[in-house]
Scaffold this motif. Structure first.
Motif, mmCIF file in Angstrom:
data_model
loop_
_atom_site.group_PDB
_atom_site.id
_atom_site.type_symbol
_atom_site.label_atom_id
_atom_site.label_comp_id
_atom_site.label_asym_id
_atom_site.label_seq_id
_atom_site.Cartn_x
_atom_site.Cartn_y
_atom_site.Cartn_z
ATOM 1 N N THR A 273 0.794 -1.202 -0.065
ATOM 2 C CA THR A 273 0.030 -0.090 -0.060
ATOM 3 C C THR A 273 0.720 1.418 0.123
ATOM 4 O O THR A 273 0.565 2.275 -0.844
ATOM 5 C CB THR A 273 -0.944 -0.035 1.221
ATOM 6 N N ILE A 274 1.952 1.142 0.875
ATOM 7 C CA ILE A 274 2.783 2.454 0.821
ATOM 8 C C ILE A 274 3.556 2.416 -0.429
ATOM 9 O O ILE A 274 3.804 3.534 -0.906
ATOM 10 C CB ILE A 274 3.994 2.000 2.108
ATOM 11 N N GLU A 275 3.912 1.497 -1.244
ATOM 12 C CA GLU A 275 4.649 1.496 -2.379
ATOM 13 C C GLU A 275 3.947 2.101 -3.250
ATOM 14 O O GLU A 275 4.126 2.901 -4.072
ATOM 15 C CB GLU A 275 5.059 -0.077 -2.577
ATOM 16 N N LYS A 276 2.462 1.738 -3.506
ATOM 17 C CA LYS A 276 1.577 2.157 -4.313
ATOM 18 C C LYS A 276 1.238 3.654 -4.238
ATOM 19 O O LYS A 276 1.136 4.305 -5.147
ATOM 20 C CB LYS A 276 0.190 1.347 -4.400
ATOM 21 N N ALA A 277 1.113 3.935 -3.032
ATOM 22 C CA ALA A 277 1.032 5.318 -2.611
ATOM 23 C C ALA A 277 2.022 6.357 -3.040
ATOM 24 O O ALA A 277 1.718 7.334 -3.541
ATOM 25 C CB ALA A 277 0.829 5.669 -0.935
ATOM 26 N N PHE A 278 3.376 5.941 -2.941
ATOM 27 C CA PHE A 278 4.523 6.598 -3.549
ATOM 28 C C PHE A 278 4.405 6.640 -4.967
ATOM 29 O O PHE A 278 4.934 7.543 -5.421
ATOM 30 C CB PHE A 278 5.842 5.916 -3.053
ATOM 31 N N GLU A 279 4.169 5.568 -5.618
ATOM 32 C CA GLU A 279 3.943 5.464 -7.130
ATOM 33 C C GLU A 279 2.767 6.685 -7.471
ATOM 34 O O GLU A 279 3.149 7.274 -8.523
ATOM 35 C CB GLU A 279 3.580 4.213 -7.676
#
Length: 197
Positions: A186-192
């Motif tokens: 979720t954090i990774e997708k939020a960064f993207e």
């Protein structure tokens, strides 16, 4: 039954931890009492060591042990990126998602009802750091709550004259949620999906 003041004092100490009620604190105190002496001594020693050896980095605000900061001093970090977080736990969560830039810990978010005003946060040191540094992007990675959004808007307005690109995490995180409960994907997708403010 006779009172055990030392045990009560230990339970009271445990109850000061977040999310620990009086019953849980009492159970934890009895668990410590049942430990082998060597384990109990090691437990007490580790608590003492944390207080004596760990301090906040004067530059970014992350906790560090000794003189070396896990963010500021690590080789190979992307020094053009600065991720602004509410606290250390958020930085730890973001780090697990693969972020390798620098950090700046605000120490909270603006919340007048809780007595947290901009002056009580490390916003001024953030501004000074951005003005003195060579950052190309400042990522506001604050929890998507009303207070987090308010703080993001306030900080982005202050950073606007510096000319640095200011982004925030995408809405892969639910409104009203907290970063330290989010999983790595979720954090990774939020960064993207981060967007310019």
């Amino acid at each position: 039954m006779r009172e055990l003041p030392s045990l009560e004092k230990l339970a009271l100490s445990f109850s000061k931890l977040p999310g620990i009620g009086s019953k849980s604190a009492e159970r934890m105190a009895y668990a410590v009492l049942r430990m082998e002496k060597e384990d109990r001594d090691a437990f007490a020693s580790s608590i003492k060591e944390v207080g004596e050896r760990i301090a906040k980095c004067p530059v970014c605000g992350l906790y560090r042990e000794g003189d070396s900061c896990p963010s500021c001093d690590e080789e190979g970090r992307e020094r053009s990126l600065l991720c602004v977080v509410e606290g250390d736990r958020d930085a730890t969560t973001i780090e697990k998602a693969g972020y390798r830039g620098l950090y700046h810990v605000l120490g909270g978010v603006i919340s007048p009802s809780k007595g947290l005003l901009p002056e009580g946060l490390s916003i001024q040191s953030l501004l000074e750091r951005v003005k003195a540094g060579s950052f190309q992007e400042v990522i506001l990675a604050l929890s998507p709550t009303i207070e987090g959004e308010t703080t993001s808007l306030y900080v982005s307005k202050l950073l606007s004259p510096t000319g640095v690109k200011v982004t925030r995490l995408g809405y892969g995180l639910p409104m009203g949620g907290s970063l330290d409960y989010a999983d790595g994907l979720t954090i990774e997708k939020a960064f993207e999906g981060r967007k310019k403010i």
